[in-house]
Motif scaffolding. Structure first.
Motif, PDB file in Angstrom:
ATOM      1  N   ALA A  49       0.788  -1.402   0.097  1.00  0.00           N
ATOM      2  CA  ALA A  49       0.022  -0.176  -0.143  1.00  0.00           C
ATOM      3  C   ALA A  49       0.887   1.174  -0.073  1.00  0.00           C
ATOM      4  O   ALA A  49       0.289   2.456  -0.379  1.00  0.00           O
ATOM      5  CB  ALA A  49      -0.916   0.132   1.181  1.00  0.00           C
ATOM      6  N   LEU A  50       2.317   1.199   0.451  1.00  0.00           N
ATOM      7  CA  LEU A  50       3.004   2.040   0.510  1.00  0.00           C
ATOM      8  C   LEU A  50       4.240   2.253  -0.722  1.00  0.00           C
ATOM      9  O   LEU A  50       4.996   3.057  -0.700  1.00  0.00           O
ATOM     10  CB  LEU A  50       3.655   2.379   1.775  1.00  0.00           C
ATOM     11  N   LYS A  51       3.959   1.420  -1.681  1.00  0.00           N
ATOM     12  CA  LYS A  51       4.709   1.365  -2.726  1.00  0.00           C
ATOM     13  C   LYS A  51       5.091   2.792  -3.364  1.00  0.00           C
ATOM     14  O   LYS A  51       6.096   2.946  -4.054  1.00  0.00           O
ATOM     15  CB  LYS A  51       4.679   0.288  -3.792  1.00  0.00           C
ATOM     16  N   THR A  52       4.217   3.707  -3.257  1.00  0.00           N
ATOM     17  CA  THR A  52       4.384   4.990  -4.006  1.00  0.00           C
ATOM     18  C   THR A  52       4.612   6.070  -3.150  1.00  0.00           C
ATOM     19  O   THR A  52       4.714   7.292  -3.290  1.00  0.00           O
ATOM     20  CB  THR A  52       3.380   5.428  -5.034  1.00  0.00           C
ATOM     21  N   PHE A  53       5.062   5.688  -1.806  1.00  0.00           N
ATOM     22  CA  PHE A  53       5.450   6.728  -0.815  1.00  0.00           C
ATOM     23  C   PHE A  53       6.717   7.510  -1.227  1.00  0.00           C
ATOM     24  O   PHE A  53       7.470   6.992  -1.736  1.00  0.00           O
ATOM     25  CB  PHE A  53       5.745   5.796   0.637  1.00  0.00           C
ATOM     26  N   THR A  54       6.454   8.864  -0.859  1.00  0.00           N
ATOM     27  CA  THR A  54       7.477   9.953  -1.537  1.00  0.00           C
ATOM     28  C   THR A  54       7.541  11.143  -0.299  1.00  0.00           C
ATOM     29  O   THR A  54       6.356  11.583  -0.099  1.00  0.00           O
ATOM     30  CB  THR A  54       7.224  10.255  -2.862  1.00  0.00           C
ATOM     31  N   PHE A  55       8.772  11.354  -0.032  1.00  0.00           N
ATOM     32  CA  PHE A  55       8.645  12.581   0.789  1.00  0.00           C
ATOM     33  C   PHE A  55       8.877  13.713  -0.425  1.00  0.00           C
ATOM     34  O   PHE A  55       9.777  13.705  -1.343  1.00  0.00           O
ATOM     35  CB  PHE A  55      10.235  12.731   1.385  1.00  0.00           C
ATOM     36  N   THR A  56       7.611  14.392  -0.508  1.00  0.00           N
ATOM     37  CA  THR A  56       7.853  15.715  -1.628  1.00  0.00           C
ATOM     38  C   THR A  56       8.378  16.849  -1.026  1.00  0.00           C
ATOM     39  O   THR A  56       8.838  17.744  -1.645  1.00  0.00           O
ATOM     40  CB  THR A  56       6.192  16.032  -1.834  1.00  0.00           C
ATOM     41  N   LYS A  57       8.374  17.285   0.498  1.00  0.00           N
ATOM     42  CA  LYS A  57       9.260  18.362   0.890  1.00  0.00           C
ATOM     43  C   LYS A  57       9.877  17.809   2.164  1.00  0.00           C
ATOM     44  O   LYS A  57       9.273  17.504   3.133  1.00  0.00           O
ATOM     45  CB  LYS A  57       8.134  19.378   1.173  1.00  0.00           C
ATOM     46  N   ILE A  58      11.291  18.365   2.289  1.00  0.00           N
ATOM     47  CA  ILE A  58      11.831  18.068   3.721  1.00  0.00           C
ATOM     48  C   ILE A  58      12.790  19.451   3.875  1.00  0.00           C
ATOM     49  O   ILE A  58      13.582  19.943   2.990  1.00  0.00           O
ATOM     50  CB  ILE A  58      12.956  16.918   3.589  1.00  0.00           C
ATOM     51  N   HIS A  59      12.213  20.097   4.837  1.00  0.00           N
ATOM     52  CA  HIS A  59      13.006  21.108   5.353  1.00  0.00           C
ATOM     53  C   HIS A  59      13.301  21.242   6.798  1.00  0.00           C
ATOM     54  O   HIS A  59      11.994  21.257   7.457  1.00  0.00           O
ATOM     55  CB  HIS A  59      12.552  22.643   4.737  1.00  0.00           C
ATOM     56  N   PHE A  60      14.362  21.192   7.421  1.00  0.00           N
ATOM     57  CA  PHE A  60      14.207  21.192   8.961  1.00  0.00           C
ATOM     58  C   PHE A  60      14.377  22.838   9.475  1.00  0.00           C
ATOM     59  O   PHE A  60      14.432  22.878  10.552  1.00  0.00           O
ATOM     60  CB  PHE A  60      15.706  20.534   9.484  1.00  0.00           C
ATOM     61  N   TYR A  90      12.975  21.633  21.166  1.00  0.00           N
ATOM     62  CA  TYR A  90      12.941  21.919  19.955  1.00  0.00           C
ATOM     63  C   TYR A  90      11.494  22.564  19.424  1.00  0.00           C
ATOM     64  O   TYR A  90      10.589  22.086  19.623  1.00  0.00           O
ATOM     65  CB  TYR A  90      13.229  20.592  19.227  1.00  0.00           C
ATOM     66  N   ASP A  91      11.689  23.673  19.370  1.00  0.00           N
ATOM     67  CA  ASP A  91      10.605  24.558  18.927  1.00  0.00           C
ATOM     68  C   ASP A  91      10.980  25.273  17.477  1.00  0.00           C
ATOM     69  O   ASP A  91      11.128  26.315  17.372  1.00  0.00           O
ATOM     70  CB  ASP A  91      10.414  25.881  19.781  1.00  0.00           C
ATOM     71  N   GLY A  92      10.945  24.143  16.522  1.00  0.00           N
ATOM     72  CA  GLY A  92      11.533  24.473  15.264  1.00  0.00           C
ATOM     73  C   GLY A  92      10.347  24.741  14.235  1.00  0.00           C
ATOM     74  O   GLY A  92       9.169  24.928  14.529  1.00  0.00           O
ATOM     75  N   ASP A  93      10.726  25.079  13.091  1.00  0.00           N
ATOM     76  CA  ASP A  93      10.018  25.252  11.960  1.00  0.00           C
ATOM     77  C   ASP A  93       9.979  24.494  10.987  1.00  0.00           C
ATOM     78  O   ASP A  93       9.981  24.810   9.630  1.00  0.00           O
ATOM     79  CB  ASP A  93      10.171  26.730  11.562  1.00  0.00           C
ATOM     80  N   ALA A  94      10.326  23.133  11.208  1.00  0.00           N
ATOM     81  CA  ALA A  94      10.600  22.103  10.231  1.00  0.00           C
ATOM     82  C   ALA A  94       9.412  21.793   9.446  1.00  0.00           C
ATOM     83  O   ALA A  94       8.161  22.046   9.884  1.00  0.00           O
ATOM     84  CB  ALA A  94      10.843  20.774  11.009  1.00  0.00           C
ATOM     85  N   ASP A  95       9.512  21.420   8.095  1.00  0.00           N
ATOM     86  CA  ASP A  95       8.393  21.277   7.322  1.00  0.00           C
ATOM     87  C   ASP A  95       8.709  19.983   6.405  1.00  0.00           C
ATOM     88  O   ASP A  95       9.470  19.919   5.488  1.00  0.00           O
ATOM     89  CB  ASP A  95       8.051  22.411   6.181  1.00  0.00           C
ATOM     90  N   ILE A  96       7.945  18.828   6.852  1.00  0.00           N
ATOM     91  CA  ILE A  96       8.389  17.667   6.228  1.00  0.00           C
ATOM     92  C   ILE A  96       6.898  16.975   5.672  1.00  0.00           C
ATOM     93  O   ILE A  96       5.995  16.927   6.308  1.00  0.00           O
ATOM     94  CB  ILE A  96       8.848  16.478   7.112  1.00  0.00           C
TER      95      ILE A  96
END
Length: 96
Positions: A49-60, A90-96
């Motif tokens: 069910a996860l064969k098309t799983f993709t991280f589209t945006k990674i920003h820490f 950690y009070d960050g502004d990550a966007d994943i």
């Protein structure tokens, strides 16, 4: 009250937070590569069910984690070990 005020064997580590702030952009680049090259593939292989799983945006983000205090154990442990007991915020502004 901060632990470094209450307990004399707990240290405030502002110098380490300065290092983390300088290294944060490189940590972000490393984690992006790790997530895309290793974790993404592992998730895809874990289930059909996860064969098309993709991280589209990674920003820490621009705000690094902060170590508010640290205690170092050297005498209570094996002579080949050092244990670091850290309070991390950690009070960050990550966007994943």
């Amino acid at each position: 009250m901060a632990t470094w005020v209450t307990f004399p064997d707990v240290e405030k580590v502002d110098w380490l937070n300065k290092v983390l702030a300088q290294a944060w952009p490189f940590f972000s680049m490393f984690m992006e590569k790790l997530l895309k090259e290793k974790i993404q593939q592992s998730v895809r292989l874990s289930s059909g069910a996860l064969k098309t799983f993709t991280f589209t945006k990674i920003h820490f983000g621009h705000r690094p984690l902060k170590i508010t205090s640290m205690k170092v154990y050297t005498h209570e442990v094996d002579k080949r070990e050092v244990i670091l007991d850290m309070n991390i915020c950690y009070d960050g502004d990550a966007d994943i």
